[in-house]
Write a protein that holds these residues in place. Structure first.
Motif, PDB file in Angstrom:
ATOM      1  N   LYS A  48       0.816  -1.212   0.062  1.00  0.00           N
ATOM      2  CA  LYS A  48      -0.081  -0.053   0.025  1.00  0.00           C
ATOM      3  C   LYS A  48       0.644   1.204  -0.038  1.00  0.00           C
ATOM      4  CE  LYS A  48      -4.427  -1.591   1.985  1.00  0.00           C
ATOM      5  NZ  LYS A  48      -4.224  -2.787   3.122  1.00  0.00           N
ATOM      6  N   LEU A  49       2.249   1.215   0.710  1.00  0.00           N
ATOM      7  CA  LEU A  49       3.076   2.101   0.626  1.00  0.00           C
ATOM      8  C   LEU A  49       4.375   1.775   0.010  1.00  0.00           C
ATOM      9  CD1 LEU A  49       2.582   2.554   4.504  1.00  0.00           C
ATOM     10  CD2 LEU A  49       1.822   4.267   2.647  1.00  0.00           C
ATOM     11  N   PRO A  50       4.908   2.800  -0.845  1.00  0.00           N
ATOM     12  CA  PRO A  50       6.190   2.601  -1.126  1.00  0.00           C
ATOM     13  C   PRO A  50       7.523   2.038  -0.388  1.00  0.00           C
ATOM     14  CG  PRO A  50       5.987   4.713  -1.470  1.00  0.00           C
ATOM     15  CD  PRO A  50       4.809   4.035  -0.717  1.00  0.00           C
ATOM     16  N   LEU A  51       6.910   1.495   0.699  1.00  0.00           N
ATOM     17  CA  LEU A  51       8.305   1.130   1.810  1.00  0.00           C
ATOM     18  C   LEU A  51       8.578  -0.328   1.784  1.00  0.00           C
ATOM     19  CD1 LEU A  51       6.774   3.730   4.310  1.00  0.00           C
ATOM     20  CD2 LEU A  51       8.869   4.159   3.028  1.00  0.00           C
ATOM     21  N   ILE A  52       9.712  -0.500   2.343  1.00  0.00           N
ATOM     22  CA  ILE A  52       9.939  -1.859   2.710  1.00  0.00           C
ATOM     23  C   ILE A  52      10.234  -1.920   4.515  1.00  0.00           C
ATOM     24  CG2 ILE A  52      10.933  -2.874   0.932  1.00  0.00           C
ATOM     25  CD1 ILE A  52      13.685  -1.876   1.483  1.00  0.00           C
ATOM     26  N   PRO A  53      10.065  -2.786   5.214  1.00  0.00           N
ATOM     27  CA  PRO A  53       9.742  -4.166   4.800  1.00  0.00           C
ATOM     28  C   PRO A  53       8.192  -4.177   4.238  1.00  0.00           C
ATOM     29  CG  PRO A  53       9.700  -4.195   7.040  1.00  0.00           C
ATOM     30  CD  PRO A  53      10.131  -2.769   6.841  1.00  0.00           C
ATOM     31  N   LEU A  54       7.877  -5.483   3.256  1.00  0.00           N
ATOM     32  CA  LEU A  54       6.705  -5.647   3.014  1.00  0.00           C
ATOM     33  C   LEU A  54       6.715  -7.143   3.361  1.00  0.00           C
ATOM     34  CD1 LEU A  54       3.795  -5.677   1.438  1.00  0.00           C
ATOM     35  CD2 LEU A  54       5.035  -6.349  -0.489  1.00  0.00           C
ATOM     36  N   VAL A  55       5.856  -7.658   4.200  1.00  0.00           N
ATOM     37  CA  VAL A  55       5.703  -9.190   4.683  1.00  0.00           C
ATOM     38  C   VAL A  55       4.273  -9.484   3.923  1.00  0.00           C
ATOM     39  CG1 VAL A  55       5.197 -10.672   6.323  1.00  0.00           C
ATOM     40  CG2 VAL A  55       6.817  -8.853   6.693  1.00  0.00           C
ATOM     41  N   VAL A  56       4.262 -10.732   2.973  1.00  0.00           N
ATOM     42  CA  VAL A  56       3.168 -11.185   2.560  1.00  0.00           C
ATOM     43  C   VAL A  56       3.124 -12.685   3.299  1.00  0.00           C
ATOM     44  CG1 VAL A  56       2.133 -12.105   0.484  1.00  0.00           C
ATOM     45  CG2 VAL A  56       3.593 -10.137   0.365  1.00  0.00           C
ATOM     46  N   ALA A  57       1.954 -12.891   3.891  1.00  0.00           N
ATOM     47  CA  ALA A  57       1.596 -14.097   4.749  1.00  0.00           C
ATOM     48  C   ALA A  57       1.482 -14.969   3.780  1.00  0.00           C
ATOM     49  CB  ALA A  57       0.723 -13.542   5.823  1.00  0.00           C
TER      50      ALA A  57
END
Ligand SMILES: N[C@@H](CCC(=O)N[C@@H](CS)C(=O)NCC(=O)O)C(=O)O
Length: 329
Positions: A48-57
Protein backbone atom coordinates in the motif's frame (compact mmCIF):
# COMPACT_ATOMS: atom_id res chain seq x y z
CA UNK A 1 -0.53 -23.14 -0.10
CA UNK A 2 2.91 -23.14 1.53
CA UNK A 3 3.49 -22.03 5.10
CA UNK A 4 6.28 -19.66 4.06
CA UNK A 5 6.13 -15.91 4.69
CA UNK A 6 7.80 -13.64 2.17
CA UNK A 7 9.73 -10.54 3.30
CA UNK A 8 10.50 -7.92 0.67
CA UNK A 9 13.38 -5.94 2.14
CA UNK A 10 16.97 -4.83 1.86
CA UNK A 11 20.13 -5.53 3.81
CA UNK A 12 20.53 -1.75 4.16
CA UNK A 13 17.04 -1.14 5.54
CA UNK A 14 16.97 -1.20 9.35
CA UNK A 15 13.25 -1.89 9.51
CA UNK A 16 13.62 -4.84 7.12
CA UNK A 17 16.50 -6.35 9.07
CA UNK A 18 14.51 -5.86 12.29
CA UNK A 19 11.56 -7.88 10.96
CA UNK A 20 13.84 -10.56 9.50
CA UNK A 21 15.52 -11.03 12.91
CA UNK A 22 12.11 -11.54 14.48
CA UNK A 23 11.31 -14.27 11.91
CA UNK A 24 14.64 -15.92 12.53
CA UNK A 25 14.10 -15.87 16.29
CA UNK A 26 10.69 -17.46 15.90
CA UNK A 27 12.11 -20.06 13.50
CA UNK A 28 9.24 -19.34 11.11
CA UNK A 29 9.71 -20.35 7.48
CA UNK A 30 10.35 -17.20 5.46
CA UNK A 31 11.86 -16.13 2.19
CA UNK A 32 13.99 -12.96 2.11
CA UNK A 33 13.44 -11.15 -1.17
CA UNK A 34 15.73 -8.22 -1.95
CA UNK A 35 13.44 -5.59 -3.41
CA UNK A 36 14.48 -4.60 -6.92
CA UNK A 37 13.33 -4.27 -10.53
CA UNK A 38 12.94 -8.05 -10.91
CA UNK A 39 10.17 -8.18 -8.30
CA UNK A 40 8.73 -4.64 -8.61
CA UNK A 41 5.43 -5.81 -10.15
CA UNK A 42 4.91 -8.28 -7.33
CA UNK A 43 5.85 -5.71 -4.70
CA UNK A 44 3.39 -3.20 -6.21
CA UNK A 45 0.63 -5.82 -6.18
CA UNK A 46 0.79 -6.11 -2.37
CA UNK A 47 2.29 -2.84 -1.07
CA UNK A 48 0.00 0.00 0.00
CA UNK A 49 3.04 2.23 0.66
CA UNK A 50 6.28 2.36 -1.34
CA UNK A 51 8.18 1.21 1.74
CA UNK A 52 10.07 -1.86 2.89
CA UNK A 53 9.73 -4.17 4.67
CA UNK A 54 6.63 -5.70 3.10
CA UNK A 55 5.60 -9.06 4.53
CA UNK A 56 3.30 -11.32 2.52
CA UNK A 57 1.75 -14.01 4.73
CA UNK A 58 1.13 -17.56 3.47
CA UNK A 59 -2.58 -16.70 3.02
CA UNK A 60 -1.65 -13.79 0.74
CA UNK A 61 -2.34 -10.95 3.19
CA UNK A 62 0.17 -8.14 3.11
CA UNK A 63 1.65 -6.34 6.12
CA UNK A 64 3.67 -3.13 6.28
CA UNK A 65 5.30 -1.01 8.98
CA UNK A 66 7.67 -2.98 11.15
CA UNK A 67 6.11 -2.32 14.58
CA UNK A 68 2.55 -3.35 13.61
CA UNK A 69 4.02 -6.25 11.59
CA UNK A 70 5.78 -7.65 14.64
CA UNK A 71 2.79 -6.98 16.90
CA UNK A 72 0.37 -8.74 14.54
CA UNK A 73 2.65 -11.72 13.99
CA UNK A 74 3.64 -11.99 17.66
CA UNK A 75 -0.08 -12.47 18.42
CA UNK A 76 -0.18 -15.33 15.90
CA UNK A 77 3.14 -16.87 16.97
CA UNK A 78 3.54 -16.05 20.67
CA UNK A 79 6.29 -18.56 21.52
CA UNK A 80 8.96 -17.77 22.47
CA UNK A 81 7.53 -14.46 23.67
CA UNK A 82 9.43 -11.24 23.03
CA UNK A 83 7.68 -9.57 25.97
CA UNK A 84 9.23 -9.86 29.46
CA UNK A 85 6.72 -10.93 32.10
CA UNK A 86 7.95 -8.22 34.52
CA UNK A 87 5.55 -5.35 33.67
CA UNK A 88 8.16 -2.62 34.14
CA UNK A 89 10.59 -4.44 31.86
CA UNK A 90 7.81 -5.00 29.31
CA UNK A 91 7.05 -1.28 29.20
CA UNK A 92 10.74 -0.34 29.02
CA UNK A 93 11.08 -2.74 26.12
CA UNK A 94 8.22 -1.07 24.23
CA UNK A 95 9.73 2.35 24.98
CA UNK A 96 13.14 1.34 23.63
CA UNK A 97 11.55 -0.19 20.54
CA UNK A 98 9.98 3.18 19.76
CA UNK A 99 13.13 5.10 20.63
CA UNK A 100 15.09 2.89 18.20
CA UNK A 101 12.63 3.25 15.33
CA UNK A 102 11.85 6.91 15.74
CA UNK A 103 15.02 8.48 17.10
CA UNK A 104 18.05 6.23 16.56
CA UNK A 105 17.14 6.18 12.88
CA UNK A 106 18.39 9.79 12.89
CA UNK A 107 22.03 9.11 13.81
CA UNK A 108 21.98 6.06 11.52
CA UNK A 109 20.71 8.10 8.57
CA UNK A 110 22.83 11.13 9.49
CA UNK A 111 26.13 9.23 9.50
CA UNK A 112 25.22 7.24 6.37
CA UNK A 113 24.46 10.24 4.18
CA UNK A 114 26.62 13.06 5.68
CA UNK A 115 30.24 11.91 5.29
CA UNK A 116 31.72 11.06 1.93
CA UNK A 117 33.07 7.62 2.83
CA UNK A 118 29.69 6.61 4.26
CA UNK A 119 27.74 8.02 1.31
CA UNK A 120 29.89 6.12 -1.18
CA UNK A 121 29.83 2.88 0.82
CA UNK A 122 26.06 2.83 1.33
CA UNK A 123 25.18 4.05 -2.16
CA UNK A 124 27.41 1.39 -3.71
CA UNK A 125 25.94 -1.39 -1.57
CA UNK A 126 22.37 -0.28 -2.32
CA UNK A 127 23.06 -0.03 -6.05
CA UNK A 128 24.77 -3.42 -6.13
CA UNK A 129 21.96 -5.20 -4.31
CA UNK A 130 19.12 -3.44 -6.05
CA UNK A 131 20.34 -3.36 -9.62
CA UNK A 132 22.86 -6.25 -9.58
CA UNK A 133 25.21 -3.86 -11.38
CA UNK A 134 29.04 -3.99 -11.55
CA UNK A 135 31.79 -1.83 -13.12
CA UNK A 136 30.78 1.50 -14.69
CA UNK A 137 27.07 0.65 -14.44
CA UNK A 138 27.51 0.20 -10.67
CA UNK A 139 29.28 3.57 -10.37
CA UNK A 140 26.48 5.26 -12.29
CA UNK A 141 23.73 3.61 -10.26
CA UNK A 142 25.55 4.41 -6.98
CA UNK A 143 25.90 8.06 -7.98
CA UNK A 144 22.15 8.20 -8.65
CA UNK A 145 21.35 6.61 -5.25
CA UNK A 146 23.66 9.09 -3.51
CA UNK A 147 22.08 12.03 -5.30
CA UNK A 148 18.61 10.84 -4.29
CA UNK A 149 19.44 10.12 -0.63
CA UNK A 150 21.67 13.03 0.46
CA UNK A 151 18.93 15.69 0.08
CA UNK A 152 16.74 13.57 2.36
CA UNK A 153 19.01 14.40 5.33
CA UNK A 154 16.79 17.40 6.01
CA UNK A 155 13.75 15.18 6.57
CA UNK A 156 15.39 13.51 9.56
CA UNK A 157 16.65 16.87 10.84
CA UNK A 158 20.31 16.26 10.03
CA UNK A 159 22.37 19.29 9.00
CA UNK A 160 25.42 21.28 10.12
CA UNK A 161 23.48 22.85 13.03
CA UNK A 162 22.12 19.55 14.38
CA UNK A 163 25.23 17.44 13.83
CA UNK A 164 26.42 18.05 17.41
CA UNK A 165 23.12 16.99 19.00
CA UNK A 166 22.74 13.89 16.83
CA UNK A 167 26.29 12.64 17.26
CA UNK A 168 26.33 13.34 21.02
CA UNK A 169 23.10 11.38 21.39
CA UNK A 170 24.54 8.40 19.52
CA UNK A 171 27.72 8.44 21.64
CA UNK A 172 25.66 8.49 24.86
CA UNK A 173 23.55 5.61 23.60
CA UNK A 174 26.66 3.55 22.82
CA UNK A 175 28.18 4.22 26.25
CA UNK A 176 25.01 3.26 28.09
CA UNK A 177 24.49 0.13 26.00
CA UNK A 178 28.09 -0.95 26.33
CA UNK A 179 27.83 -0.74 30.13
CA UNK A 180 24.47 -2.51 30.19
CA UNK A 181 25.59 -5.36 27.93
CA UNK A 182 28.60 -6.13 30.15
CA UNK A 183 26.54 -8.59 32.15
CA UNK A 184 23.90 -9.95 29.74
CA UNK A 185 23.68 -10.94 26.07
CA UNK A 186 20.45 -9.01 25.31
CA UNK A 187 18.87 -5.84 26.69
CA UNK A 188 16.44 -7.64 29.00
CA UNK A 189 18.47 -10.70 29.89
CA UNK A 190 19.25 -13.98 28.17
CA UNK A 191 16.70 -13.68 25.36
CA UNK A 192 15.77 -10.91 22.92
CA UNK A 193 12.83 -8.60 23.64
CA UNK A 194 10.76 -6.23 21.50
CA UNK A 195 13.17 -3.41 22.44
CA UNK A 196 16.19 -5.36 21.18
CA UNK A 197 14.64 -5.75 17.73
CA UNK A 198 13.87 -2.04 17.30
CA UNK A 199 17.11 -0.72 18.73
CA UNK A 200 19.64 -3.18 17.38
CA UNK A 201 18.49 -2.74 13.77
CA UNK A 202 19.42 0.94 13.66
CA UNK A 203 22.74 0.43 15.46
CA UNK A 204 23.53 -2.60 13.30
CA UNK A 205 23.02 -0.56 10.12
CA UNK A 206 25.33 2.12 11.52
CA UNK A 207 27.93 -0.55 12.26
CA UNK A 208 28.08 -1.42 8.55
CA UNK A 209 28.95 2.19 7.60
CA UNK A 210 32.61 3.30 7.82
CA UNK A 211 32.34 6.29 10.20
CA UNK A 212 29.86 5.06 12.82
CA UNK A 213 31.17 1.50 12.34
CA UNK A 214 34.63 2.62 13.50
CA UNK A 215 33.08 4.53 16.39
CA UNK A 216 31.11 1.47 17.55
CA UNK A 217 34.16 -0.82 17.28
CA UNK A 218 36.34 1.60 19.21
CA UNK A 219 33.89 2.87 21.77
CA UNK A 220 31.40 0.05 22.33
CA UNK A 221 32.65 -3.41 21.32
CA UNK A 222 29.92 -5.16 23.32
CA UNK A 223 27.33 -3.28 21.31
CA UNK A 224 28.83 -4.66 18.12
CA UNK A 225 28.71 -8.20 19.52
CA UNK A 226 25.05 -7.66 20.49
CA UNK A 227 24.22 -6.47 16.95
CA UNK A 228 25.84 -9.58 15.52
CA UNK A 229 23.91 -11.77 17.98
CA UNK A 230 20.65 -10.02 17.06
CA UNK A 231 20.98 -10.84 13.37
CA UNK A 232 19.87 -14.40 14.15
CA UNK A 233 19.06 -14.39 17.86
CA UNK A 234 18.35 -17.41 20.02
CA UNK A 235 17.29 -17.65 23.64
CA UNK A 236 19.91 -18.69 26.15
CA UNK A 237 17.91 -18.41 29.37
CA UNK A 238 15.21 -16.13 30.78
CA UNK A 239 14.37 -12.46 30.92
CA UNK A 240 15.62 -10.67 34.02
CA UNK A 241 13.41 -8.73 36.39
CA UNK A 242 13.51 -4.95 36.43
CA UNK A 243 15.48 -4.95 39.69
CA UNK A 244 18.62 -6.29 38.04
CA UNK A 245 18.14 -4.37 34.77
CA UNK A 246 17.44 -0.97 36.33
CA UNK A 247 20.97 0.13 37.38
CA UNK A 248 22.19 0.39 33.78
CA UNK A 249 18.93 0.67 31.81
CA UNK A 250 17.28 3.50 33.77
CA UNK A 251 20.20 5.88 33.05
CA UNK A 252 19.83 5.16 29.32
CA UNK A 253 16.10 5.82 29.46
CA UNK A 254 16.63 9.01 31.52
CA UNK A 255 19.41 10.46 29.35
CA UNK A 256 18.13 9.48 25.94
CA UNK A 257 14.41 8.70 25.99
CA UNK A 258 13.35 11.34 28.53
CA UNK A 259 15.80 14.08 27.60
CA UNK A 260 16.11 13.65 23.85
CA UNK A 261 13.57 11.41 22.13
CA UNK A 262 10.37 12.38 23.97
CA UNK A 263 10.99 16.19 24.01
CA UNK A 264 11.74 16.03 20.29
CA UNK A 265 8.74 13.82 19.51
CA UNK A 266 6.41 16.01 21.60
CA UNK A 267 7.66 19.17 19.87
CA UNK A 268 7.12 17.46 16.52
CA UNK A 269 3.54 16.49 17.48
CA UNK A 270 2.80 20.05 18.64
CA UNK A 271 4.13 21.43 15.36
CA UNK A 272 1.92 19.04 13.40
CA UNK A 273 -1.10 20.18 15.41
CA UNK A 274 -0.21 23.84 14.99
CA UNK A 275 0.49 23.49 11.26
CA UNK A 276 4.01 24.99 11.50
CA UNK A 277 6.50 24.41 8.69
CA UNK A 278 9.47 24.02 10.98
CA UNK A 279 9.94 23.47 14.70
CA UNK A 280 12.85 24.01 17.01
CA UNK A 281 13.49 22.35 20.35
CA UNK A 282 16.40 22.30 22.80
CA UNK A 283 17.68 18.78 23.41
CA UNK A 284 20.01 18.62 26.41
CA UNK A 285 20.86 22.24 25.70
CA UNK A 286 21.56 21.72 21.98
CA UNK A 287 19.19 23.33 19.46
CA UNK A 288 17.44 20.97 17.08
CA UNK A 289 15.29 22.22 14.20
CA UNK A 290 13.33 20.10 11.77
CA UNK A 291 10.39 19.97 9.38
CA UNK A 292 7.55 18.27 11.31
CA UNK A 293 6.77 14.66 10.35
CA UNK A 294 3.22 13.23 10.59
CA UNK A 295 4.31 9.62 11.01
CA UNK A 296 6.20 10.38 14.23
CA UNK A 297 3.20 12.23 15.68
CA UNK A 298 1.03 9.17 15.06
CA UNK A 299 3.53 6.86 16.70
CA UNK A 300 3.84 9.15 19.75
CA UNK A 301 0.05 9.01 20.10
CA UNK A 302 0.24 5.19 19.98
CA UNK A 303 3.01 5.20 22.61
CA UNK A 304 0.91 7.44 24.88
CA UNK A 305 -2.03 5.06 24.53
CA UNK A 306 0.25 2.17 25.42
CA UNK A 307 1.40 4.09 28.51
CA UNK A 308 -2.18 4.87 29.55
CA UNK A 309 -3.01 1.15 29.34
CA UNK A 310 0.27 -0.07 30.92
CA UNK A 311 0.59 -1.80 34.27
CA UNK A 312 0.84 0.78 37.12
CA UNK A 313 4.46 -0.38 37.66
CA UNK A 314 5.36 1.32 34.38
CA UNK A 315 4.40 4.64 35.89
CA UNK A 316 7.11 4.35 38.55
CA UNK A 317 9.72 3.82 35.85
CA UNK A 318 8.38 6.76 33.81
CA UNK A 319 8.45 9.01 36.87
CA UNK A 320 11.95 8.02 38.00
CA UNK A 321 13.41 8.53 34.54
CA UNK A 322 11.59 11.77 33.67
CA UNK A 323 9.38 10.25 30.94
CA UNK A 324 6.05 10.61 32.74
CA UNK A 325 5.11 14.18 31.80
CA UNK A 326 5.89 13.50 28.12
CA UNK A 327 3.99 10.24 28.05
CA UNK A 328 0.98 11.46 29.98
CA UNK A 329 0.68 14.06 27.17
N1 LIG B 1 7.86 2.94 9.81
C1 LIG B 1 8.28 2.07 8.73
C2 LIG B 1 9.48 2.69 8.01
C3 LIG B 1 9.88 1.94 6.77
C4 LIG B 1 10.90 2.72 5.96
O1 LIG B 1 11.14 3.92 6.20
N2 LIG B 1 11.51 2.03 5.00
C5 LIG B 1 12.52 2.66 4.14
C6 LIG B 1 13.79 1.83 4.09
S1 LIG B 1 14.50 1.64 5.70
C7 LIG B 1 12.00 2.71 2.71
O2 LIG B 1 11.38 1.80 2.24
N3 LIG B 1 12.24 3.85 2.03
C8 LIG B 1 11.82 4.03 0.65
C9 LIG B 1 12.95 4.01 -0.29
O3 LIG B 1 14.09 4.00 0.17
O4 LIG B 1 12.67 3.97 -1.47
C10 LIG B 1 8.61 0.70 9.32
O5 LIG B 1 8.83 0.59 10.53
O6 LIG B 1 8.60 -0.29 8.56
Amino acid sequence: MTDTYRIFGSELSPYSVKVRSWFRYKRLPHEWIVRGPANEAEFAKYAKLPLIPLVVAPDGTALQDSTPIIEALEARHPDPSIHPSDPTAAFASALLEEYGDEWVNKPMFHYRWTYEADQVSAATRIARSRFAAEGPALKKAAAAVRERMVPRLGFVGSGPETRGAIEASFARLLDHLNAHLASRPFLFGARPAFGDFGLFAQVYEASTDPTPGALIRFRAPRVLAWCERMLAPSADGSFETWKSLAPTLEPLIADEVAEVFLPWSSANARAIEGGGERFEVLLRGEPFAQVPQKYHARSLAALRQRYAAADPAARGLAERTGCHSWLAG
